[in-house]
Design a protein around this motif. Structure first.
Motif, mmCIF file in Angstrom:
data_model
loop_
_atom_site.group_PDB
_atom_site.id
_atom_site.type_symbol
_atom_site.label_atom_id
_atom_site.label_comp_id
_atom_site.label_asym_id
_atom_site.label_seq_id
_atom_site.Cartn_x
_atom_site.Cartn_y
_atom_site.Cartn_z
ATOM 1 N N THR A 1 0.840 -1.206 0.000
ATOM 2 C CA THR A 1 0.000 0.000 0.000
ATOM 3 C C THR A 1 0.875 1.256 0.000
ATOM 4 O OG1 THR A 1 -0.089 0.191 2.417
ATOM 5 C CG2 THR A 1 -1.770 -1.197 1.362
ATOM 6 N N GLU B 1 -2.474 -4.719 -10.011
ATOM 7 C CA GLU B 1 -3.659 -4.686 -10.870
ATOM 8 C C GLU B 1 -3.378 -3.981 -12.186
ATOM 9 O OE1 GLU B 1 -8.338 -3.261 -10.597
ATOM 10 O OE2 GLU B 1 -7.207 -3.673 -8.761
ATOM 11 N N GLU B 2 -2.622 -2.877 -12.114
ATOM 12 C CA GLU B 2 -2.318 -2.129 -13.328
ATOM 13 C C GLU B 2 -1.478 -2.956 -14.297
ATOM 14 O OE1 GLU B 2 -1.728 1.097 -16.068
ATOM 15 O OE2 GLU B 2 -3.304 0.358 -14.746
ATOM 16 N N ARG C 1 -11.271 1.226 -12.714
ATOM 17 C CA ARG C 1 -10.725 0.919 -11.382
ATOM 18 C C ARG C 1 -9.302 1.450 -11.238
ATOM 19 N NH1 ARG C 1 -12.772 -4.297 -12.166
ATOM 20 N NH2 ARG C 1 -10.630 -5.102 -12.328
ATOM 21 N N THR C 2 -8.524 1.303 -12.310
ATOM 22 C CA THR C 2 -7.139 1.781 -12.293
ATOM 23 C C THR C 2 -7.089 3.295 -12.122
ATOM 24 O OG1 THR C 2 -6.399 -0.046 -13.689
ATOM 25 C CG2 THR C 2 -4.982 1.914 -13.593
ATOM 26 N N GLU D 1 -9.369 5.230 -10.886
ATOM 27 C CA GLU D 1 -9.891 5.563 -9.554
ATOM 28 C C GLU D 1 -8.825 5.353 -8.487
ATOM 29 O OE1 GLU D 1 -13.101 3.194 -7.330
ATOM 30 O OE2 GLU D 1 -14.266 4.710 -8.407
ATOM 31 N N GLU D 2 -8.081 4.247 -8.622
ATOM 32 C CA GLU D 2 -7.026 3.941 -7.663
ATOM 33 C C GLU D 2 -5.888 4.956 -7.767
ATOM 34 O OE1 GLU D 2 -5.283 2.091 -4.513
ATOM 35 O OE2 GLU D 2 -7.290 1.734 -5.321
ATOM 36 N N LYS E 1 -6.959 8.169 -6.142
ATOM 37 C CA LYS E 1 -6.971 7.989 -4.686
ATOM 38 C C LYS E 1 -5.546 8.121 -4.133
ATOM 39 C CE LYS E 1 -8.298 4.650 -1.118
ATOM 40 N NZ LYS E 1 -8.823 3.281 -0.874
ATOM 41 N N LYS E 2 -4.582 7.488 -4.817
ATOM 42 C CA LYS E 2 -3.180 7.557 -4.385
ATOM 43 C C LYS E 2 -2.660 8.982 -4.489
ATOM 44 C CE LYS E 2 -2.069 2.821 -5.757
ATOM 45 N NZ LYS E 2 -1.443 1.982 -6.811
ATOM 46 N N LEU F 1 2.146 -2.182 -5.346
ATOM 47 C CA LEU F 1 1.026 -1.316 -5.743
ATOM 48 C C LEU F 1 0.599 -1.468 -7.200
ATOM 49 C CD1 LEU F 1 2.281 1.918 -3.960
ATOM 50 C CD2 LEU F 1 0.169 0.718 -3.423
ATOM 51 N N GLN F 2 1.473 -1.938 -8.049
ATOM 52 C CA GLN F 2 1.194 -1.980 -9.479
ATOM 53 C C GLN F 2 0.600 -3.312 -9.934
ATOM 54 O OE1 GLN F 2 1.094 1.136 -10.426
ATOM 55 N NE2 GLN F 2 2.448 0.920 -12.201
ATOM 56 N N GLN G 1 -4.101 11.040 -1.713
ATOM 57 C CA GLN G 1 -3.454 10.612 -0.458
ATOM 58 C C GLN G 1 -2.071 11.245 -0.343
ATOM 59 O OE1 GLN G 1 -3.154 6.358 -0.269
ATOM 60 N NE2 GLN G 1 -3.072 6.292 1.965
#
Length: 591
Positions: A349, A458-459, A504-505, A507-508, A511-512, A455-456, A515
């Motif tokens: 994360t 899913e991408e 989803r990518t 959006e993620e 979000k990052k 972190l990568q 953050q």
């Protein structure tokens, strides 16, 4: 182990050499100072040649031998010599003894370098000892004419239009304690039939003559300068240590061979110096250690060599630039070392990186605040904040890159056999498309269950699937078991799947980003708060320093009024008002 605790010089070394034409800094001495992290108590001694200065310094060093002693009329010490020792009474402090060449050497025609030696001893020390023979009389005052030259040799402010009158109050903030040692004193200490202390004798000797004529003003000048420049004064009186013939071998004589009263007086003197000589500080309460003393020496001598005057304001600003730049570098180095040691990349994360960043950032900020001072325009604070932000970005990118590389290797290992089957035509048959999809989903499941991807994960899977869309489309078209309707439905399903994965990518990623930005803003606010508090504390020290100067000046003003020197008292009152004005209007400067 702190290098400062290892300072055990076997003897003194030349700090500033007087070649006769110019003053030169000795690099060996500077290297010694650069290793001293501890605060330094700097005791300097000046006086006419052959007055026993070096003997007193040898006693302060606690050694039988040390600073060279001249046994003839030739001055033995040329320039300023330095001896660094662990302080005998203050743990984690270093005692720096500075012995100077004899003033007014008879073999020197030009006395300018003597004036500079005197001024440098004042600038570098926290306790300044003036050593002379006999009583304090007009001759002794005339020999101390160097003190009247200080306003011509030293500047407190860098402003070119600053007048000497404006300089006088500022000197008090960084001038040392003045100790007058009187050797071979020939009389009993009495005044008007009563015994007096050496301190009372000194103050009585500094009393001004009444009169306004030029001759009286000239005679009063040394006394006035001592009073103005050195509000804190002390006096020690010594009997002769031995018979005149024995003085030539004073260095080799044991305590039992010396005059008992002289030995007692020397012990009182050394006890006072050890107990009451303070740490060398600059305007604003800046504590000087060996490294800072090195910079002071270099800066002052450089100014003299270039034909300009040593300036306290410019010197402190130079010191601040050097120290603050080094403090930023030290803080950033610590941050990088800790981040590299404590973060196992790739992390699962972003929060793991941000949490460790917060810890290392706090430590780095603490290091900066401990090693910096007088960042008036907050330029170094901004530089620290910028570098910490850049380093965080670099660690986030490194974390992402390592994750991408790890995922790429994992995808190659897991999907390699499937790709080989595709090449061999395993799925070029009826039902082959769905068989391919089934195996692909099984391998995706295996990929997702494999830990340590970062972190990568899913991408990188999305990109892999995207790169294999053409393969899937080819297999779909070649599968004769699929109707046109089936193929259309499958195209719509795959399109929707790809769109969902992309959503989803994105959006993620958003979000990052949010953050990360939130953490940066919080870090900036906390850094600003901490450093503002540090500046507030520096300001409080400055205000306390001004109060101390005002108090000392007011005491001197009262003495002048008692001695009926109204004009001089008014001048002192004007100085006090100027200091009060600076104090009330100052919000950030320490000068």
């Amino acid at each position: 182990m702190d290098m400062a605790s290892e300072i055990h010089m076997p003897g003194p070394v030349c700090l500033i050499e007087n070649s006769g034409e110019q003053l030169l800094v000795n690099q060996e001495a500077l290297e010694i100072l650069s290793t001293i992290e501890n605060p330094v108590v700097v005791v300097a001694i000046v006086g006419l040649y052959c007055t026993g200065k070096s003997y007193l310094m040898k006693k302060l060093a606690g050694k039988q031998k040390g600073f060279s002693l001249g046994s003839t009329v030739q001055s033995h010490t040329k320039g300023i010599w330095m001896w660094c020792l662990p302080h005998p009474q203050k743990p984690e402090h270093t005692l720096v003894l500075l012995d100077t060449e004899g003033l007014e050497d008879v073999k020197k025609g030009d006395n300018q370098n003597g004036c500079w030696i005197f001024a440098l001893a004042v600038l570098l020390s926290s306790t300044f000892i003036y050593n002379s023979l006999g009583m304090i009389n007009q001759k002794a005052m005339d020999q101390l004419h160097y003190v009247t030259k200080l306003t011509e040799l030293i500047k407190s402010k860098s402003s070119p239009d600053q007048s000497d009158v404006d300089e006088l109050p500022n000197f008090v903030s960084f001038f040392p304690v003045f100790v007058w040692t009187l050797r071979d004193f020939p009389m009993e200490l009495e005044l008007n039939g009563r015994s007096i202390t050496p301190d009372e004798y000194l103050e009585n000797s500094l009393a001004l003559r009444l009169g306004t004529d030029e001759k009286t003003k000239r005679l009063n000048e040394p006394q006035m300068c001592i009073k103005k420049f050195f509000p804190k004064r002390k006096c020690f009186i010594f009997d002769s240590p031995a018979d005149r013939k024995q003085l030539q071998k004073l260095e080799f004589m044991g305590k039992e061979e010396l005059n008992k009263k002289y030995v007692e007086e020397v012990e009182k003197f050394t006890s006072y110096i050890f107990s009451y000589s303070g740490v060398k500080t600059l305007s604003g309460g800046i504590i000087v250690n060996g490294k800072r003393l090195k910079i002071l020496v270099e800066t002052y001598v450089s100014a003299i060599s270039s034909g300009s005057l040593p300036c306290m304001e410019s010197t402190v600003m130079t010191l601040a630039q050097i120290e603050n730049s080094a403090a930023v570098e030290k803080a950033i180095t610590h941050y990088e070392e800790q981040m590299n040691q404590k973060i196992q990349m790739p992390t699962e994360t972003l929060q793991e990186v941000l949490a460790m960043h917060r810890t290392c950032e706090m430590e780095a900020t603490e290091i900066y605040m401990k090693n910096s001072f007088m960042d008036v325009d907050q330029n170094f604070q901004k530089e620290l904040g910028t570098q910490l932000e850049d380093k965080l970005d670099a660690f986030v990118k490194k974390n992402m890159d390592m994750s991408s590389a790890q995922c790429s290797d994992l995808l190659a290992r897991i999907f390699g056999p499937l790709e080989e089957e595709v090449k061999q035509g395993t799925f070029h048959k009826p039902g082959g498309y769905y068989l391919y999809l089934q195996k692909k989903r099984e391998l995706e499941k295996k990929y997702k269950q494999t830990p340590g991807k970062g972190l990568q994960a899913e991408e990188m899977l999305r990109k892999y699937n995207e790169s294999k869309e053409e393969v899937a489309e080819t297999l779909q078209k070649m599968d004769q078991s699929l109707t046109e309707k089936d193929k259309q439905i499958e195209v719509e399903r795959v399109t929707a799947e790809v769109a969902e994965a992309s959503r989803r990518t994105q959006e993620e990623m958003q979000k990052k980003y949010e953050q990360l930005m939130k953490k940066k803003e919080k870090s900036y606010q906390e850094l600003t708060k901490q450093l503002t508090e540090k500046m507030d504390q520096e300001q409080k020290v400055f205000m306390a320093e001004q109060d101390r100067i005002i108090s000392l000046k007011m005491q001197e003003q009262e003495r002048l009024l008692k001695e009926r020197f109204k004009a001089e008292s008014r001048m002192l009152h004007e100085e006090i008002e100027k200091i009060k004005k600076v104090k009330s209007s100052s919000s950030c400067t320490i000068f």
